[in-house]
Design an enzyme around this catalytic site. Structure first.
Site, PDB file in Angstrom:
ATOM      1  N   HIS A 152     -75.967  14.143  66.407  1.00  0.00           N
ATOM      2  CA  HIS A 152     -74.613  14.614  66.729  1.00  0.00           C
ATOM      3  C   HIS A 152     -74.664  16.001  67.371  1.00  0.00           C
ATOM      4  O   HIS A 152     -74.772  16.997  66.653  1.00  0.00           O
ATOM      5  CB  HIS A 152     -73.754  14.643  65.457  1.00  0.00           C
ATOM      6  CG  HIS A 152     -73.390  13.278  64.993  1.00  0.00           C
ATOM      7  ND1 HIS A 152     -72.296  12.605  65.471  1.00  0.00           N
ATOM      8  CD2 HIS A 152     -73.997  12.444  64.122  1.00  0.00           C
ATOM      9  CE1 HIS A 152     -72.227  11.411  64.908  1.00  0.00           C
ATOM     10  NE2 HIS A 152     -73.252  11.288  64.092  1.00  0.00           N
ATOM     11  N   SER A 177     -39.307  27.958  65.193  1.00  0.00           N
ATOM     12  CA  SER A 177     -39.549  28.258  63.779  1.00  0.00           C
ATOM     13  C   SER A 177     -40.231  29.603  63.603  1.00  0.00           C
ATOM     14  O   SER A 177     -40.309  30.125  62.504  1.00  0.00           O
ATOM     15  CB  SER A 177     -40.442  27.174  63.183  1.00  0.00           C
ATOM     16  OG  SER A 177     -41.754  27.312  63.703  1.00  0.00           O
ATOM     17  N   GLY A 178     -40.754  30.142  64.716  1.00  0.00           N
ATOM     18  CA  GLY A 178     -41.518  31.383  64.591  1.00  0.00           C
ATOM     19  C   GLY A 178     -42.998  31.088  64.382  1.00  0.00           C
ATOM     20  O   GLY A 178     -43.823  31.985  64.367  1.00  0.00           O
ATOM     21  N   VAL A 208     -46.691  29.314  65.502  1.00  0.00           N
ATOM     22  CA  VAL A 208     -47.434  29.452  66.753  1.00  0.00           C
ATOM     23  C   VAL A 208     -46.999  28.401  67.792  1.00  0.00           C
ATOM     24  O   VAL A 208     -46.738  28.727  68.947  1.00  0.00           O
ATOM     25  CB  VAL A 208     -48.950  29.304  66.484  1.00  0.00           C
ATOM     26  CG1 VAL A 208     -49.756  29.439  67.754  1.00  0.00           C
ATOM     27  CG2 VAL A 208     -49.398  30.332  65.474  1.00  0.00           C
ATOM     28  N   ASP A 209     -46.868  27.144  67.353  1.00  0.00           N
ATOM     29  CA  ASP A 209     -46.610  26.075  68.322  1.00  0.00           C
ATOM     30  C   ASP A 209     -45.216  26.164  68.938  1.00  0.00           C
ATOM     31  O   ASP A 209     -45.064  26.121  70.160  1.00  0.00           O
ATOM     32  CB  ASP A 209     -46.786  24.694  67.666  1.00  0.00           C
ATOM     33  CG  ASP A 209     -48.147  24.540  67.028  1.00  0.00           C
ATOM     34  OD1 ASP A 209     -49.047  25.294  67.424  1.00  0.00           O
ATOM     35  OD2 ASP A 209     -48.303  23.697  66.141  1.00  0.00           O
ATOM     36  N   SER A 210     -44.200  26.289  68.099  1.00  0.00           N
ATOM     37  CA  SER A 210     -42.849  26.316  68.674  1.00  0.00           C
ATOM     38  C   SER A 210     -42.645  27.598  69.491  1.00  0.00           C
ATOM     39  O   SER A 210     -41.912  27.600  70.482  1.00  0.00           O
ATOM     40  CB  SER A 210     -41.777  26.139  67.602  1.00  0.00           C
ATOM     41  OG  SER A 210     -41.679  27.271  66.784  1.00  0.00           O
ATOM     42  N   SER A 211     -43.311  28.675  69.101  1.00  0.00           N
ATOM     43  CA  SER A 211     -43.189  29.919  69.876  1.00  0.00           C
ATOM     44  C   SER A 211     -43.807  29.746  71.255  1.00  0.00           C
ATOM     45  O   SER A 211     -43.248  30.178  72.267  1.00  0.00           O
ATOM     46  CB  SER A 211     -43.884  31.072  69.163  1.00  0.00           C
ATOM     47  OG  SER A 211     -43.284  31.280  67.910  1.00  0.00           O
ATOM     48  N   LYS A 223     -55.043  23.795  68.335  1.00  0.00           N
ATOM     49  CA  LYS A 223     -54.378  25.002  67.824  1.00  0.00           C
ATOM     50  C   LYS A 223     -54.945  26.300  68.420  1.00  0.00           C
ATOM     51  O   LYS A 223     -54.195  27.184  68.825  1.00  0.00           O
ATOM     52  CB  LYS A 223     -54.553  25.039  66.305  1.00  0.00           C
ATOM     53  CG  LYS A 223     -53.670  26.018  65.613  1.00  0.00           C
ATOM     54  CD  LYS A 223     -52.357  25.368  65.328  1.00  0.00           C
ATOM     55  CE  LYS A 223     -51.407  26.246  64.598  1.00  0.00           C
ATOM     56  NZ  LYS A 223     -50.159  25.501  64.332  1.00  0.00           N
ATOM     57  N   GLU A 250     -72.296  17.585  68.671  1.00  0.00           N
ATOM     58  CA  GLU A 250     -71.005  18.267  68.585  1.00  0.00           C
ATOM     59  C   GLU A 250     -70.817  19.094  67.323  1.00  0.00           C
ATOM     60  O   GLU A 250     -69.880  19.876  67.228  1.00  0.00           O
ATOM     61  CB  GLU A 250     -69.864  17.244  68.702  1.00  0.00           C
ATOM     62  CG  GLU A 250     -69.685  16.302  67.514  1.00  0.00           C
ATOM     63  CD  GLU A 250     -70.632  15.096  67.505  1.00  0.00           C
ATOM     64  OE1 GLU A 250     -71.682  15.165  68.173  1.00  0.00           O
ATOM     65  OE2 GLU A 250     -70.329  14.109  66.827  1.00  0.00           O
ATOM     66  N   CYS A 304     -74.729   8.612  68.854  1.00  0.00           N
ATOM     67  CA  CYS A 304     -74.908   7.840  67.618  1.00  0.00           C
ATOM     68  C   CYS A 304     -74.483   6.378  67.821  1.00  0.00           C
ATOM     69  O   CYS A 304     -75.141   5.651  68.557  1.00  0.00           O
ATOM     70  CB  CYS A 304     -74.150   8.535  66.483  1.00  0.00           C
ATOM     71  SG  CYS A 304     -74.628   7.920  64.864  1.00  0.00           S
ATOM     72  N   TYR A 305     -73.378   5.965  67.206  1.00  0.00           N
ATOM     73  CA  TYR A 305     -72.913   4.587  67.408  1.00  0.00           C
ATOM     74  C   TYR A 305     -72.744   4.302  68.902  1.00  0.00           C
ATOM     75  O   TYR A 305     -73.039   3.198  69.379  1.00  0.00           O
ATOM     76  CB  TYR A 305     -71.585   4.397  66.671  1.00  0.00           C
ATOM     77  CG  TYR A 305     -71.004   2.995  66.740  1.00  0.00           C
ATOM     78  CD1 TYR A 305     -71.549   1.956  66.000  1.00  0.00           C
ATOM     79  CD2 TYR A 305     -69.881   2.727  67.532  1.00  0.00           C
ATOM     80  CE1 TYR A 305     -71.010   0.685  66.052  1.00  0.00           C
ATOM     81  CE2 TYR A 305     -69.325   1.459  67.589  1.00  0.00           C
ATOM     82  CZ  TYR A 305     -69.896   0.435  66.843  1.00  0.00           C
ATOM     83  OH  TYR A 305     -69.353  -0.824  66.895  1.00  0.00           O
ATOM     84  N   GLY A 362     -69.464   6.507  65.107  1.00  0.00           N
ATOM     85  CA  GLY A 362     -68.511   5.728  64.323  1.00  0.00           C
ATOM     86  C   GLY A 362     -69.194   5.214  63.086  1.00  0.00           C
ATOM     87  O   GLY A 362     -70.427   5.182  63.020  1.00  0.00           O
TER      88      GLY A 362
END
Ligand code: XMP
Length: 510
Positions: free
Chosen positions: A169, A223-224, A226-229, A366, A171, A82-83, A55
C-alpha cells in the site's frame, strides 16, 4: 472542468480515500469511482491515469467486486494496488495464488528494477502489506519489479501498455517512500503536470457558480464552521449581493461563536446576513429530552423550519448553498456504512421550497477546504476552527438540556479550547472539547463538601473523523485544564480524560 485528472476505482478498500488524497497532494485532481463504473464513463472523463484500489475480498471469492475488463483496452495507464494488482493479473491471464499465508504489516521489499515506478528509490524499502492472495505468475509481457521474502511478485509492470501494480500500500504512512511511487506513476507514467492547486480550484469554482446561478438568488445556511464559511465566501466572491446568508443561533453554540460569525461575514465581508436568535425556541423544544437521536431529530427539524421561515421572508430564492464536502459524497455514494448517528448538517434541504443546490465544495477534503478559506481571506479563527457537530453542544451535554447546564458546558469548553491553543496543539488535534455528564460526585472545596458534576475532556487526532485516536496530551496540560475548569466553572468538581478511540467509541458522546 479540471485540465488533468486521475480516477481511483474503489473495490471497498479501507484506504481508497487515502489514495485520492495522496494524488491530490501531488497537485493532480482525483476522484473515487465505484467499481461498477463503465469503461465509457471513465473514457468520458478523459483521465490521464486509472488506479485500482485494494479491497478486502479475494478475486476467487463469489461476489467479489469485479472490474469491466474492457478498461484495460482504453489506452490509459493503470496502477493496481493490492487487490487491484490481483485483478489486473487475473484479467490479463496471469496467475493469482489463493493465500494460505497472510502477509501483514511493515515488510522489507527488494526492488529489482528502479527504472520507472521505483525511479530515484533505493533497492530496499519498507512497505505496508495487507494481503492473503499473491500473484504467482505475471501476465505475458509483464516483468517483476520487486519481491519480498514471502511474495515473489511485490510489484510488476508492462511499460508498453502503461500498466503497473504493487502488492503493498503506497498510500499509507507506513510505506515511507509510497508517495514517491505514486509520484512516479503520476508524473513518469501518466505525464501529469501537477496543475491542480487551490487557487485554480477557486477560479474554476467561481466561474462554475456564476454559470449555474446566473442572475438567480442564493440562500446559504451559515454555521461559522469551516465548510459553510468557505461556501459563503466562495459564492459571495462569485455573485456578491445575490447571496443571503442565514445564521441561526440555536443556543447550542460555543462561547463567542455568534459574535465571530457576525463580525466576519457582516462587518468584514459585507455579506447580506440574517441573524436569527432562536435560542428560546430550541431550548423549549428540547426541554426534558434526553435520548440523543431524539435531540438530533428535534434540532434538525427546528433548524429547517426556521431556515424556511427566514428564506420565505426573502422573497423569491432559487438556490440553496450547501457545504457538502468530498467525504460526505464518498460516504453516501460509494460506501454502505451503517447509520451510527443521524447527522444533522446546517443547511438541511427545505424540500417544499424546490430550491436547486449549489455545492461548490463537493470535490474537496477538509484540509483542502481550509486552504480555500485562507485563499479567500477568512480569519484564522474560522479557517482553523475544529469541526463542530450540527446539533452543537446538545450532543455534548449528556442528559437534559437546560440553559444553566449549557452555560456551564460553554464555560468549561472555552477553557479547554483556550488551553489547547496556548499549548500550540489546536491545529494538530482534530477535535478537543468538553462534555458534561449528568451524574454527581462528592468533592471538597474550601473545607466544604461539594456534590457536583464531572466534566469529560475529549481530545482526538484524526485524518477525516472516520477513525480517531485519543490524543496523548501532556500531563501538565491535562492538569492545567483540570485545575482551571474546577476553579472557574461552578458546578464542576472533577475532570475526566476520555481515552477511547474510534472505533469502538465515537468522537462525540451522543
Ligand atoms: P462521531 O461522533 O460520529 O463524529 O465520531 C464524527 C464527526 O462528525 C461530527 N458530527 C457531526 N457533524 N452533524 C455534523 O455536521 C452532526 O449531526 C454530527 N454529529 C457528529 C463530529 O463532531 C465528528 O467530527
Amino acid at each position: 472542468m479540471t485540465q488533468e485528472q486521475v480516477v481511483v476505482i474503489d473495490f471497498g478498500a479501507q484506504y481508497s480515500h487515502l489514495i485520492a488524497r495522496r494524488i491530490r497532494e501531488c497537485n493532480v485532481y482525483c476522484e473515487i469511482l465505484p467499481h461498477t463504473v463503465t469503461p465509457e464513463d471513465i473514457a468520458a472523463r478523459r483521465p490521464l491515469g486509472i488506479v485500482l484500489s485494494g479491497g478486502p475480498s479475494s478475486v476467487y471469492q463469489g461476489g467479489a467486486p469485479k472490474l469491466d475488463n474492457r478498461i484495460f483496452d482504453l489506452g490509459i495507464p493503470i496502477f493496481g494496488i493490492c487487490y487491484g494488482m490481483q485483478l489486473m493479473a487475473q484479467a490479463l491471464q496471469g496467475v493469482v495464488h489463493p493465500g494460505n499465508k497472510r502477509e501483514y504489516g511493515k515488510t522489507d521489499i527488494q526492488v529489482l528494477n528502479t527504472s520507472d515506478l521505483f525511479a530515484g528509490l533505493d533497492d530496499r524499502m519498507v512497505a505496508w502489506m495487507s494481503h492473503g492472495d499473491t500473484v504467482s505468475q505475471v501476465p505475458d509481457g509483464f516483468k517483476i519489479l520487486a519481491k519480498t521474502a514471502n511474495t515473489p511478485v511485490a510489484a510488476m509492470s508492462c511499460p508498453e501498455k502503461g500498466f503497473y501494480a504493487v502488492q503493498f500500500h503506497p498510500e499509507v504512512v507506513h510505506t515511507p517512500k509510497g508517495k514517491e511511487v505514486i509520484r512516479n506513476f503520476l508524473f513518469g507514467v501518466c505525464k501529469c503536470k501537477g496543475l491542480w492547486t487551490m487557487k485554480s480550484f477557486i477560479d474554476e469554482a467561481v466561474e462554475g457558480i456564476k454559470k449555474q446561478v446566473g442572475d438567480g438568488r442564493v440562500v446559504c445556511g451559515l454555521s461559522g464552521g469551516v465548510d459553510s464559511s468557505a461556501v459563503a465566501a466562495l459564492i459571495h466572491r462569485a455573485v456578491g449581493s445575490q447571496l443571503t446568508c442565514i445564521f441561526v443561533n440555536n443556543g447550542l453554540l460555543r462561547k463567542g461563536e455568534a459574535e465571530v460569525v457576525q463580525k466576519t461575514f457582516g462587518d468584514n465581508f459585507h455579506m447580506k446576513l440574517v441573524y436569527v436568535n432562536a435560542e428560546e425556541r430550541f431550548l423549549t423544544r428540547l426541554s426534558g429530552v434526553i435520548e440523543p437521536e431524539k435531540k438530533r431529530k428535534i434540532i434538525g427539524e427546528e433548524f429547517v423550519r426556521i431556515f424556511e421561515e427566514e428564506a420565505l421572508k426573502l422573497g423569491k430564492v432559487d438556490f440553496l448553498a450547501q457545504g457538502t464536502i468530498y467525504p460526505d459524497v464518498v460516504e453516501s455514494g460509494i460506501g454502505s456504512a451503517a447509520t451510527i448517528k443521524s447527522h444533522h448538517n446546517v443547511g438541511g434541504l427545505p424540500e417544499n421550497m424546490k430550491l436547486k443546490l449549489v455545492e461548490p465544495l463537493r470535490q474537496l477534503f477538509k484540509d483542502e477546504v481550509r486552504v480555500v478559506c485562507q485563499e479567500l481571506g477568512l480569519p484564522d479563527d474560522i479557517t482553523w476552527r475544529q469541526p463542530f457537530p450540527g446539533p452543537g453542544l446538545a450532543v455534548r451535554l449528556v442528559g437534559e438540556i437546560t440553559k444553566e447546564r449549557l452555560d456551564m458546558l460553554r464555560e468549561a469548553d472555552s477553557i479547554v479550547v483556550e488551553e489547547i491553543k496556548k499549548a500550540g496543539l489546536y491545529r494538530e488535534i482534530w477535535q478537543s472539547f468538553a462534555v458534561l455528564l449528568p451524574v454527581r460526585s462528592v468533592g471538597v472545596m474550601g473545607d466544604q463538601r461539594t456534590y457536583a458534576n464531572p466534566m469529560v475532556l475529549r481530545a482526538v487526532t484524526s485524518e477525516d473523523a472516520m477513525t480517531a485516536d485519543w490524543a496523548k496530551l501532556p500531563y501538565e496540560l491535562l492538569e492545567q485544564i483540570s485545575r482551571r475548569v474546577i476553579n472557574e466553572v461552578a458546578g464542576v468538581n472533577r475532570v475526566l480524560y476520555d481515552i477511547s478511540s474510534k472505533p469502538p467509541s465515537t468522537i462525540e458522546w451522543e
